[in-house]
Design a protein around this motif. Structure first.
Motif, PDB file in Angstrom:
ATOM      1  N   ASP A 218      -0.553 -16.430  -0.089  1.00 56.80           N
ATOM      2  CA  ASP A 218       0.175 -17.465  -0.818  1.00 56.80           C
ATOM      3  C   ASP A 218       1.470 -16.955  -1.438  1.00 56.80           C
ATOM      4  O   ASP A 218       2.346 -17.744  -1.777  1.00 56.80           O
ATOM      5  N   ARG A 219       1.590 -15.644  -1.626  1.00 56.98           N
ATOM      6  CA  ARG A 219       2.807 -15.052  -2.183  1.00 56.98           C
ATOM      7  C   ARG A 219       3.223 -13.874  -1.324  1.00 56.98           C
ATOM      8  O   ARG A 219       2.399 -13.148  -0.784  1.00 56.98           O
ATOM      9  N   GLU A 220       4.531 -13.686  -1.238  1.00 53.16           N
ATOM     10  CA  GLU A 220       5.128 -12.580  -0.490  1.00 53.16           C
ATOM     11  C   GLU A 220       5.673 -11.569  -1.498  1.00 53.16           C
ATOM     12  O   GLU A 220       6.598 -11.884  -2.244  1.00 53.16           O
ATOM     13  N   PRO A 221       5.137 -10.360  -1.558  1.00 56.77           N
ATOM     14  CA  PRO A 221       5.624  -9.380  -2.538  1.00 56.77           C
ATOM     15  C   PRO A 221       7.004  -8.848  -2.161  1.00 56.77           C
ATOM     16  O   PRO A 221       7.369  -8.811  -0.981  1.00 56.77           O
ATOM     17  N   ASP A 222       7.742  -8.422  -3.187  1.00 54.25           N
ATOM     18  CA  ASP A 222       9.048  -7.827  -2.908  1.00 54.25           C
ATOM     19  C   ASP A 222       8.859  -6.399  -2.393  1.00 54.25           C
ATOM     20  O   ASP A 222       7.747  -5.875  -2.341  1.00 54.25           O
ATOM     21  N   ALA A 223       9.955  -5.770  -2.017  1.00 50.87           N
ATOM     22  CA  ALA A 223       9.912  -4.437  -1.407  1.00 50.87           C
ATOM     23  C   ALA A 223       9.294  -3.400  -2.336  1.00 50.87           C
ATOM     24  O   ALA A 223       8.551  -2.522  -1.889  1.00 50.87           O
ATOM     25  N   ALA A 224       9.582  -3.478  -3.633  1.00 51.95           N
ATOM     26  CA  ALA A 224       9.039  -2.491  -4.569  1.00 51.95           C
ATOM     27  C   ALA A 224       7.515  -2.591  -4.650  1.00 51.95           C
ATOM     28  O   ALA A 224       6.819  -1.567  -4.670  1.00 51.95           O
ATOM     29  N   ILE A 225       6.996  -3.808  -4.669  1.00 54.76           N
ATOM     30  CA  ILE A 225       5.541  -3.981  -4.720  1.00 54.76           C
ATOM     31  C   ILE A 225       4.916  -3.530  -3.402  1.00 54.76           C
ATOM     32  O   ILE A 225       3.867  -2.885  -3.397  1.00 54.76           O
ATOM     33  N   ARG A 226       5.571  -3.821  -2.279  1.00 51.41           N
ATOM     34  CA  ARG A 226       5.072  -3.352  -0.979  1.00 51.41           C
ATOM     35  C   ARG A 226       4.959  -1.830  -0.969  1.00 51.41           C
ATOM     36  O   ARG A 226       3.963  -1.280  -0.515  1.00 51.41           O
ATOM     37  N   ARG A 227       6.009  -1.157  -1.450  1.00 51.00           N
ATOM     38  CA  ARG A 227       5.988   0.310  -1.483  1.00 51.00           C
ATOM     39  C   ARG A 227       4.876   0.811  -2.385  1.00 51.00           C
ATOM     40  O   ARG A 227       4.172   1.766  -2.042  1.00 51.00           O
ATOM     41  N   SER A 228       4.688   0.173  -3.528  1.00 49.33           N
ATOM     42  CA  SER A 228       3.626   0.583  -4.449  1.00 49.33           C
ATOM     43  C   SER A 228       2.252   0.372  -3.831  1.00 49.33           C
ATOM     44  O   SER A 228       1.363   1.225  -3.954  1.00 49.33           O
ATOM     45  N   LEU A 229       2.058  -0.767  -3.179  1.00 46.50           N
ATOM     46  CA  LEU A 229       0.779  -1.028  -2.512  1.00 46.50           C
ATOM     47  C   LEU A 229       0.528   0.015  -1.423  1.00 46.50           C
ATOM     48  O   LEU A 229      -0.579   0.554  -1.318  1.00 46.50           O
ATOM     49  N   ALA A 230       1.551   0.289  -0.631  1.00 49.13           N
ATOM     50  CA  ALA A 230       1.418   1.279   0.439  1.00 49.13           C
ATOM     51  C   ALA A 230       1.059   2.644  -0.136  1.00 49.13           C
ATOM     52  O   ALA A 230       0.179   3.339   0.383  1.00 49.13           O
ATOM     53  N   TRP A 231       1.713   3.022  -1.226  1.00 52.63           N
ATOM     54  CA  TRP A 231       1.444   4.311  -1.854  1.00 52.63           C
ATOM     55  C   TRP A 231       0.002   4.384  -2.341  1.00 52.63           C
ATOM     56  O   TRP A 231      -0.709   5.343  -2.067  1.00 52.63           O
ATOM     57  N   GLU A 232      -0.438   3.364  -3.049  1.00 52.52           N
ATOM     58  CA  GLU A 232      -1.792   3.355  -3.612  1.00 52.52           C
ATOM     59  C   GLU A 232      -2.866   3.309  -2.531  1.00 52.52           C
ATOM     60  O   GLU A 232      -3.954   3.853  -2.714  1.00 52.52           O
ATOM     61  N   LEU A 233      -2.572   2.661  -1.404  1.00 49.94           N
ATOM     62  CA  LEU A 233      -3.554   2.539  -0.330  1.00 49.94           C
ATOM     63  C   LEU A 233      -3.454   3.663   0.698  1.00 49.94           C
ATOM     64  O   LEU A 233      -4.269   3.760   1.604  1.00 49.94           O
ATOM     65  N   GLY A 234      -2.417   4.491   0.565  1.00 50.88           N
ATOM     66  CA  GLY A 234      -2.273   5.624   1.465  1.00 50.88           C
ATOM     67  C   GLY A 234      -1.849   5.243   2.878  1.00 50.88           C
ATOM     68  O   GLY A 234      -2.208   5.911   3.830  1.00 50.88           O
TER      69      GLY A 234
END
Length: 118
Positions: free
Chosen positions: A94-110
């Motif tokens: 339902d929501r599209e995260p911005d680039a900073a949140i994408r990078r943070s999610l990627a970092w946290e999920l490895g």
């Protein structure tokens, strides 16, 4: 290579490795898309090379990646700096995260990351 072997009755049954390493193995084998995408497996010789964004997991896989890491919605949201309800909206599409949140999610999920992928 970070590899976890899961055994049953003393015999190896599964090998688990980080997503980025799995993708690298697929590329090294000349396989451009794996079965997790729901598409047939194709070799590089069968079609045009994929874009760099194709090497990254889709945001639709976010919930599965989070669960595979053993993280609750609230844990991941807190680590990324967003609310659990916003993370729920991202996971549901339902929501599209911005680039900073994408990078943070990627970092946290490895995972390698999501660079502008929808």
């Amino acid at each position: 290579m970070d590899l976890q072997v899961i055994s049953r009755d003393g015999e190896p049954e599964y090998a688990v490795l980080p997503w980025a390493q799995y993708q690298a193995l697929l590329r090294a084998a000349g396989i451009s898309r794996g079965p997790e995408s729901g598409a047939a497996i194709h070799t590089e010789a069968e079609h045009e090379p994929s874009s760099p964004a194709a090497d990254f997991p889709s945001l639709s896989q976010l919930g599965a990646l989070r669960e595979a890491k053993g993280l609750e919605v609230a844990q991941l949201a807190r680590a990324v700096g967003i609310s659990p309800s916003y993370l729920d909206l991202i996971e549901s599409g339902d929501r599209e995260p911005d680039a900073a949140i994408r990078r943070s999610l990627a970092w946290e999920l490895g995972v390698a990351g999501w660079r502008g992928e929808a």
